[in-house]
Scaffold this motif. Sequence first.
Motif, PDB file in Angstrom:
ATOM      1  N   UNK A 183       0.821  -1.219   0.000  1.00 31.57           N
ATOM      2  CA  UNK A 183       0.000   0.000   0.000  1.00 31.57           C
ATOM      3  C   UNK A 183       0.849   1.261   0.000  1.00 31.57           C
ATOM      4  N   UNK A 184       2.050   1.200   0.536  1.00 27.10           N
ATOM      5  CA  UNK A 184       2.900   2.380   0.600  1.00 27.10           C
ATOM      6  C   UNK A 184       3.730   2.583  -0.661  1.00 27.10           C
ATOM      7  N   UNK A 185       3.696   1.622  -1.558  1.00 31.70           N
ATOM      8  CA  UNK A 185       4.500   1.728  -2.776  1.00 31.70           C
ATOM      9  C   UNK A 185       4.147   2.953  -3.603  1.00 31.70           C
ATOM     10  N   UNK A 186       2.864   3.302  -3.676  1.00 32.23           N
ATOM     11  CA  UNK A 186       2.452   4.481  -4.439  1.00 32.23           C
ATOM     12  C   UNK A 186       2.829   5.776  -3.728  1.00 32.23           C
ATOM     13  N   UNK A 187       2.737   5.772  -2.397  1.00 33.23           N
ATOM     14  CA  UNK A 187       3.074   6.967  -1.634  1.00 33.23           C
ATOM     15  C   UNK A 187       4.578   7.228  -1.599  1.00 33.23           C
ATOM     16  N   UNK A 188       5.340   6.152  -1.529  1.00 36.77           N
ATOM     17  CA  UNK A 188       6.801   6.250  -1.515  1.00 36.77           C
ATOM     18  C   UNK A 188       7.369   5.301  -2.574  1.00 36.77           C
ATOM     19  N   UNK A 236      -2.163  30.247  22.980  1.00 41.99           N
ATOM     20  CA  UNK A 236      -0.963  30.402  22.151  1.00 41.99           C
ATOM     21  C   UNK A 236      -1.353  30.383  20.673  1.00 41.99           C
ATOM     22  N   UNK A 237      -0.494  30.944  19.844  1.00 42.48           N
ATOM     23  CA  UNK A 237      -0.733  30.877  18.392  1.00 42.48           C
ATOM     24  C   UNK A 237      -0.687  29.418  17.964  1.00 42.48           C
ATOM     25  N   UNK A 238      -1.711  28.996  17.250  1.00 39.99           N
ATOM     26  CA  UNK A 238      -1.784  27.597  16.826  1.00 39.99           C
ATOM     27  C   UNK A 238      -2.045  27.528  15.341  1.00 39.99           C
ATOM     28  N   UNK A 239      -1.465  26.518  14.729  1.00 43.97           N
ATOM     29  CA  UNK A 239      -1.685  26.283  13.306  1.00 43.97           C
ATOM     30  C   UNK A 239      -1.931  24.801  13.088  1.00 43.97           C
ATOM     31  N   UNK A 240      -2.665  24.508  12.041  1.00 44.91           N
ATOM     32  CA  UNK A 240      -2.918  23.123  11.661  1.00 44.91           C
ATOM     33  C   UNK A 240      -2.663  23.015  10.168  1.00 44.91           C
ATOM     34  N   UNK A 241      -1.851  22.048   9.767  1.00 44.33           N
ATOM     35  CA  UNK A 241      -1.594  21.812   8.354  1.00 44.33           C
ATOM     36  C   UNK A 241      -2.388  20.590   7.924  1.00 44.33           C
ATOM     37  N   UNK A 242      -3.291  20.796   6.990  1.00 46.26           N
ATOM     38  CA  UNK A 242      -4.069  19.685   6.449  1.00 46.26           C
ATOM     39  C   UNK A 242      -3.368  19.229   5.181  1.00 46.26           C
ATOM     40  N   UNK A 292      -0.560  13.973   0.837  1.00 44.60           N
ATOM     41  CA  UNK A 292      -0.861  12.765   1.593  1.00 44.60           C
ATOM     42  C   UNK A 292      -0.079  12.793   2.893  1.00 44.60           C
ATOM     43  N   UNK A 293      -0.235  11.750   3.673  1.00 41.59           N
ATOM     44  CA  UNK A 293       0.392  11.702   4.992  1.00 41.59           C
ATOM     45  C   UNK A 293       1.914  11.781   4.936  1.00 41.59           C
ATOM     46  N   UNK A 294       2.475  11.418   3.824  1.00 42.86           N
ATOM     47  CA  UNK A 294       3.927  11.376   3.733  1.00 42.86           C
ATOM     48  C   UNK A 294       4.515  12.592   3.030  1.00 42.86           C
TER      49      UNK A 294
END
Length: 110
Positions: free
Chosen positions: A18-23, A58-64, A89-91
């Motif tokens: 499953x990770x072959x496409x991501x990496x 505190x200053x907060x950020x979220x990266x989607x 993606x996650x990677x």
Amino acid sequence: MMVSGRLPRWDTWFPDGALDDLLPDPGQRSQVLHRSPELPWKVVAEVLPTPGRAWHNARRSYLQLSAANQATAEQAEERGYRVRRMEADYLALVTQPAMVSDLLLSALRT
């Protein structure tokens, strides 16, 4: 499956290949998997800090980084986080580090 309060390495959560496409680069994939630790459950149990915590103001950020995290990004916005989005993606931290860095810097500058 959690063992002794720890989650297994995240790559074991998916079917073989499953990770072959991501990496797609075998060397990069091997390096990432080699460095992937088992984590205590409490590291991932709380997605967003709850109001009232000491650092809540505190200053907060979220990266989607993927569409799979849309609901969490919306919750973050509702709680006052600066949200930056990137179709990746996650990677992406590994496969697109410059783009993730730019996104993070953008959030920090505002």
